[in-house]
Design a protein around this motif. Sequence first.
Motif, PDB file in Angstrom:
ATOM      1  N   ARG A   1     -20.582 -11.668  26.157  1.00 42.86           N
ATOM      2  CA  ARG A   1     -19.488 -11.781  25.193  1.00 42.86           C
ATOM      3  C   ARG A   1     -19.742 -11.501  24.161  1.00 42.86           C
TER       4      ARG A   1
ATOM      5  N   LYS B   1      -8.132  -2.536  23.311  1.00 46.35           N
ATOM      6  CA  LYS B   1      -7.947  -2.681  25.667  1.00 46.35           C
ATOM      7  C   LYS B   1      -8.351  -1.976  26.321  1.00 46.35           C
TER       8      LYS B   1
ATOM      9  N   ASP C   1      -9.150  -4.717  30.517  1.00 49.53           N
ATOM     10  CA  ASP C   1      -7.328  -4.011  31.325  1.00 49.53           C
ATOM     11  C   ASP C   1      -7.621  -3.738  32.644  1.00 49.53           C
ATOM     12  N   THR C   2      -7.231  -5.368  33.363  1.00 49.17           N
ATOM     13  CA  THR C   2      -7.506  -5.270  34.625  1.00 49.17           C
ATOM     14  C   THR C   2      -6.354  -4.546  35.194  1.00 49.17           C
TER      15      THR C   2
ATOM     16  N   LYS D   1     -16.184 -14.239  35.452  1.00 50.13           N
ATOM     17  CA  LYS D   1     -15.558 -15.671  35.304  1.00 50.13           C
ATOM     18  C   LYS D   1     -14.378 -15.000  34.283  1.00 50.13           C
ATOM     19  N   ASP D   2     -14.796 -15.889  33.238  1.00 48.51           N
ATOM     20  CA  ASP D   2     -13.448 -14.904  31.786  1.00 48.51           C
ATOM     21  C   ASP D   2     -13.891 -14.351  31.102  1.00 48.51           C
TER      22      ASP D   2
ATOM     23  N   ARG E   1     -14.669 -11.326  40.074  1.00 44.37           N
ATOM     24  CA  ARG E   1     -13.382 -12.766  39.145  1.00 44.37           C
ATOM     25  C   ARG E   1     -15.059 -14.127  38.675  1.00 44.37           C
TER      26      ARG E   1
ATOM     27  N   GLN F   1     -15.127  -4.354  21.804  1.00 42.41           N
ATOM     28  CA  GLN F   1     -13.700  -4.663  21.625  1.00 42.41           C
ATOM     29  C   GLN F   1     -12.712  -3.796  20.510  1.00 42.41           C
TER      30      GLN F   1
ATOM     31  N   LEU G   1     -14.115 -11.524  32.898  1.00 46.23           N
ATOM     32  CA  LEU G   1     -13.702 -10.086  32.757  1.00 46.23           C
ATOM     33  C   LEU G   1     -12.575 -10.284  32.342  1.00 46.23           C
ATOM     34  N   ASN G   2     -11.440 -10.978  31.674  1.00 46.84           N
ATOM     35  CA  ASN G   2     -10.457 -11.420  30.416  1.00 46.84           C
ATOM     36  C   ASN G   2     -10.489 -10.491  29.551  1.00 46.84           C
ATOM     37  N   TYR G   3     -11.459  -9.791  29.332  1.00 47.46           N
ATOM     38  CA  TYR G   3     -11.587  -8.627  28.502  1.00 47.46           C
ATOM     39  C   TYR G   3     -11.318  -7.167  28.389  1.00 47.46           C
TER      40      TYR G   3
END
Length: 306
Positions: free
Chosen positions: A171, A183, A208-209, A201-202, A197, A178, A204-206
């Motif tokens: 992170r 983004k 732009d999927t 885990k989360d 994923r 970031q 991946l939310n960082y």
Amino acid sequence: MNNQKFDSIIFDCDGVLVDITQSYDKTIDKTCRYILKEFAGIDSIIIDHKIIDGFKASGGFNDEVDLTYAAALSLYASNKLNKEPSEFIYEVISNADKTGIRSVQSYLESVCDISEFLSKLGSLDDRHNNPVYSVFDQLFFGPELYEKLFEKQSKFSEEGMISNDKVILSRSLLETLQKEFGKKLAVVTGRGIESIRYSLKDMLNYFDTKSSAFLEDEPRELAKPNPAALIRAIQSMESKNCLYVGDSMEDYMMAKDATQAGYSTTFCAIVGTSTNPKDRRNLFADSSVDLILESINDIPKVLNLV
């Protein structure tokens, strides 16, 4: 490097965000040995990192199932020709090129009749019915995740090799990137989205999927080194100067082809997750790669972000 040069960063996953030497690499070996025993009654040699790196250096084996298929064909042929398998497989590797399976199959057919084994293995174009894909997926994902992804029960009960993924991404690195790129962080990887994923885990939310590409979920013709998915990601983020971070020759070829297509892309090679970083570094240096790093954790320093 001037940090203003790039306005986006796109990452490969395996060997870059995640160390796969104990997951994907082990699955290649287990699948190859199972297929040869089950379909040809052959006890296989271990598919070690030298063999894996050899196939990947050709530029045509970003997909681990393709590599498994090629290794199985090679070892079947060595058995039929009564040749030492640990020597013959390198003979095959020396005749492999960026066309991947096609180059291996063409060479083997020139020295041996492999038609019977090919008919048993079937075509890789039909993922859901191909035995190599099926065994590989079952061993890699494990019973629970395999059933979730494919709505089928696995014939294997042991824990999936995906649990051995070693996540390198953090992170703190994502937050540093970031701040600079917002983004405009994406992924173009051979993995499917549920597979990545599971490991990230989360985090991946960082990314732009929506601009990312998860090639396991897309048609085989889009596989690396085809630059189409990378170009699509660049266009989606409206990037003018992209840094693509990968660890394979397919990644380098893809980035190079994207640039030649008019989309400015600089390739950054990661070598620290290789089982032989020195050889991997030399491979990229011989190809005149501009930026070669041990780890993604070196990126902020190189881009003057810290």
